[in-house]
Scaffold this motif. Sequence first.
Motif, PDB file in Angstrom:
ATOM      1  N   VAL A 523       0.907  -1.171  -0.031  1.00 12.22           N
ATOM      2  CA  VAL A 523      -0.123   0.053   0.118  1.00 12.22           C
ATOM      3  C   VAL A 523       0.923   1.264  -0.046  1.00 12.22           C
ATOM      4  O   VAL A 523       2.158   1.166   0.447  1.00 12.22           O
ATOM      5  N   ASN A 524       0.304   2.427  -0.328  1.00  9.81           N
ATOM      6  CA  ASN A 524       1.017   3.674  -0.582  1.00  9.81           C
ATOM      7  C   ASN A 524       0.108   4.772  -0.343  1.00  9.81           C
ATOM      8  O   ASN A 524      -1.121   4.782  -1.042  1.00  9.81           O
ATOM      9  N   TYR A 525       0.259   5.473   0.575  1.00  9.54           N
ATOM     10  CA  TYR A 525      -0.481   6.829   1.023  1.00  9.54           C
ATOM     11  C   TYR A 525       0.039   7.790   1.270  1.00  9.54           C
ATOM     12  O   TYR A 525       1.402   8.043   1.738  1.00  9.54           O
ATOM     13  N   PHE A 526      -0.329   9.046   0.777  1.00  7.92           N
ATOM     14  CA  PHE A 526       0.058  10.385   1.265  1.00  7.92           C
ATOM     15  C   PHE A 526      -0.877  10.950   2.526  1.00  7.92           C
ATOM     16  O   PHE A 526      -1.988  10.668   2.405  1.00  7.92           O
ATOM     17  N   GLY A 527      -0.156  11.805   3.153  1.00  8.31           N
ATOM     18  CA  GLY A 527      -0.755  12.610   4.214  1.00  8.31           C
ATOM     19  C   GLY A 527      -0.237  13.903   4.468  1.00  8.31           C
ATOM     20  O   GLY A 527       0.864  14.117   3.959  1.00  8.31           O
ATOM     21  N   PHE A 528      -0.783  14.975   5.074  1.00  5.24           N
ATOM     22  CA  PHE A 528      -0.426  16.181   5.358  1.00  5.24           C
ATOM     23  C   PHE A 528      -0.999  16.906   6.551  1.00  5.24           C
ATOM     24  O   PHE A 528      -1.779  16.185   7.309  1.00  5.24           O
ATOM     25  N   GLY A 529      -0.412  17.969   6.964  1.00  3.33           N
ATOM     26  CA  GLY A 529      -0.888  18.411   8.288  1.00  3.33           C
ATOM     27  C   GLY A 529      -0.233  19.935   8.355  1.00  3.33           C
ATOM     28  O   GLY A 529       0.540  20.200   7.885  1.00  3.33           O
ATOM     29  N   ASN A 530      -0.914  20.670   9.269  1.00  2.00           N
ATOM     30  CA  ASN A 530      -0.453  21.753   9.758  1.00  2.00           C
ATOM     31  C   ASN A 530      -0.560  22.165  11.136  1.00  2.00           C
ATOM     32  O   ASN A 530      -1.632  21.756  11.923  1.00  2.00           O
ATOM     33  N   THR A 545      -4.189  22.872  15.165  1.00  3.38           N
ATOM     34  CA  THR A 545      -3.587  21.736  14.502  1.00  3.38           C
ATOM     35  C   THR A 545      -4.418  20.918  13.925  1.00  3.38           C
ATOM     36  O   THR A 545      -5.525  20.708  14.216  1.00  3.38           O
ATOM     37  N   TYR A 546      -4.069  20.424  12.663  1.00  2.00           N
ATOM     38  CA  TYR A 546      -4.668  19.357  12.039  1.00  2.00           C
ATOM     39  C   TYR A 546      -3.733  18.490  10.911  1.00  2.00           C
ATOM     40  O   TYR A 546      -2.471  18.770  10.775  1.00  2.00           O
ATOM     41  N   GLU A 547      -4.075  17.093  11.028  1.00  2.00           N
ATOM     42  CA  GLU A 547      -3.408  16.067  10.196  1.00  2.00           C
ATOM     43  C   GLU A 547      -4.390  15.106   9.527  1.00  2.00           C
ATOM     44  O   GLU A 547      -5.506  14.737  10.332  1.00  2.00           O
ATOM     45  N   TYR A 548      -3.967  14.762   8.273  1.00  2.00           N
ATOM     46  CA  TYR A 548      -4.891  13.609   7.749  1.00  2.00           C
ATOM     47  C   TYR A 548      -3.955  12.595   7.966  1.00  2.00           C
ATOM     48  O   TYR A 548      -2.923  12.346   7.250  1.00  2.00           O
ATOM     49  N   ALA A 549      -4.310  11.703   8.972  1.00  2.00           N
ATOM     50  CA  ALA A 549      -3.303  10.903   9.368  1.00  2.00           C
ATOM     51  C   ALA A 549      -3.487   9.197   8.763  1.00  2.00           C
ATOM     52  O   ALA A 549      -4.698   9.093   8.603  1.00  2.00           O
ATOM     53  N   THR A 550      -2.517   8.642   8.761  1.00  2.00           N
ATOM     54  CA  THR A 550      -2.655   7.061   8.410  1.00  2.00           C
ATOM     55  C   THR A 550      -1.620   6.138   9.311  1.00  2.00           C
ATOM     56  O   THR A 550      -0.766   6.748   9.665  1.00  2.00           O
TER      57      THR A 550
END
Length: 783
Positions: A523-530, A545-550
């Motif tokens: 599997v391969n995923y991307f995430g980001f946050g600030n 604060t925010y994150e799209y987490a995996t």
Amino acid sequence: MKLKIVLLLVFIPSTFMMAQNTLSGKVTDENGNPIKAHIRFLNTPINTSTNASGVYHIENLANGSYTIEVSSKGYSTKKQAILLENSLNTSINTTLEKEVQQLNDVLITHASEKQKKETSAQAVSVIEMREAKFKTADLGDVLAQTQGISIRRSGGIGSKTNFSMNGLTGNQIRFFIDGIPLEYRGFNFGIATIPLNLIDRVEVYKGVVPIEFGADALGGAVNLVTPKIKSGFSGSFSTQAGSFGTYRTSILLNNYNEKTGFFIKGGGFYDTSKNNYKVDVDVADDVGKIKNVTVPRFHDAYKGYGMQLTTGVKDRVWAKELSIEGFYTNYTKEIQHNQLMVGIPYGEVMTYRKSAGSVLTYRNEFGEKFLLDVISGYNYRERQFTDVSDFVYNWYGERIPGSEGNVRGEISESNGPSDTYTWNNDIFSRLKASWKINEQYALSFTSAPTYSRQTGDDRLITGYDPASAKRDLFTWVNGADFKINAFNEKLENVFFIKNYWQKVNSEEKIPSNNTLIKEARNVNYFGFGNGFRFEFTKQFSTKLTYEYATRLPQTDELFGDGQFIQGNINLKPERSHNANFELFFKSKANYEASNWQLQTNVFLRKIDNQILFVPSVDRSNIYQNVFEATSTGFEVSGNWTSKNERLSFHANSTYQHFYNDSKEGIFAAYKGDRVPNQPYFFANGGINYSFHNTIGKVAKLTLFIDARYVHEFFRSWESASVNPFVIPSQQTFDFGTTYHNNIKGLKYALTAEIQNLSNEKNYDFFGVQKPGRSLNIKLVTQF
């Protein structure tokens, strides 16, 4: 004339010897680091300074009373009265506190590591262990006093410990020691077994995890930071004894030569407990009628020990640190019952765990703008599970007459007897590079590949053995962030991106037809946050604060643990949108008034492909992707300290609505229900009062009381039954006292503490009963 000469020869040397007083000592800051300080004898011309190690030495002091003054730039001055009377060597060590200067009602002070972290743009709370080390509570109890955190256990020391933060729990939270995953440092029996003596502070990252850890996580991360190495020889020792046959001992020793840069650090621990506290169970009497009785637990003992040794050089031009560490841990645990504590108990089921490994670390700064941090290591894990008894036991710890030979293996007829070994070989690395572009901008990059191979052997199986399958897991997490500081550091913003890649391979041989079953997936995923922080004033600031987490599945979830968990190689990663909005209020820093601080946080966790632990009454427990879930909530915490710092109290409270949000699948029928077996409202509080100069000028006596309340919650889906099983509301109180003193530079503290003072019946983990009232005594020394 001869007589006068004889008397003179006798008198002069004796007078001279009486005046040969020597005074020495060491001056350090609050963290034990040496300080370049000036020592002055008031109203005399005598003075001296410490060397680079913070040590001073004065000879040929006459008998008498003196007042010495210890001062250093940036630190508060200390004065102390001493009496010298034919003292060959008097030792006085001094700790100086950071100086606070008041300029037109504005106080200027140096920030601690806790303040630096908590005033950054990261969603982090820092727990300093300075006072907690003296208490008899373990690390799990200490963390449970933090807002948003719930620690659930399936028994006493050595039992399964489940860490929950803002509704997310277990493997959804990642644990580290100095940035290295906990399982790769030998502590594979849970956070509650880690000695407090080995930890300086705990950093709790809520929902949004910095790239520096090079890890996947859904609900956050916990980083345990060990004490810094001090110049010279230093260390600490802790030992405690308590109810239910509990004994815990740990030691930490350091030696650092600032001149050569060479250091060596070693530590170890030994824990044992019978865990024979009383529980309520249902048993059948002689005529088969079920009745409730209170019995002591049996076959629930725990023993663990371990050691660690690190050596290398630090603070050189070519390396801030170059070191190698080796460690070994060994755990033994008796198993008394299944996950739900229902049915018959076990009398001979055992589990054993060993771990050994090494970690290589290199850190250096190239100029003032570039930092390189590299770690790499190997870890070996061995687990053994035995269930071979021919007997059946009752809750009194007795073998049931006539049970011998009926069924071999206590847990289940379907599983049969087992003597299973599981072996893991882990290789891990992490590289972090940081570039400080200027005072406003910085860029960082992290790369962390991890490889694990698992196989095993059930030595009682001659045919098909699922444990013998060869399984490989390769995980690679990469991340980059860009940090901005603006408006004279009032504003800080960190934007980051992450990439998660995982590959799973499995080979399983079927002897009956001599076939080889191969499975593979990646599997391969991307995430980001600030992370955003703005300081309106010194007393008021905010964070968003925010994150799209995996979170990628781990080895136990994918391959099983060879004991109670069956593998599920088809598990998918779980993903979540995590957000926090925090407000911070604090009083002006002023020694003329009391100090207070207030913090609030509103949080959101929206999860897809939630991985859930599905329990059973035998060894068929499994992890499954089961539903979508949402957790929203609010937490508040505050503390207050009196002007003279004698009285202080702290309190926090958390409300979280963690509910099933599935629109399809087997759990869609329970849409809107709270996720079971999760407390949704809990609170903590504590009060401390200290008496200073009780016995001697450096002695201190502290009284403390800590309280915790957990509101009732459902053990199963609330709409699945007209009368769902409810875990009742519960509260506990711990009361104790600690006496601090100092003997010739040796600091010590003696604590007596009663945990669960009111002997309340408390339950966790599907209603499993926890220990009642216990008395504990602890001795801590620091040098």
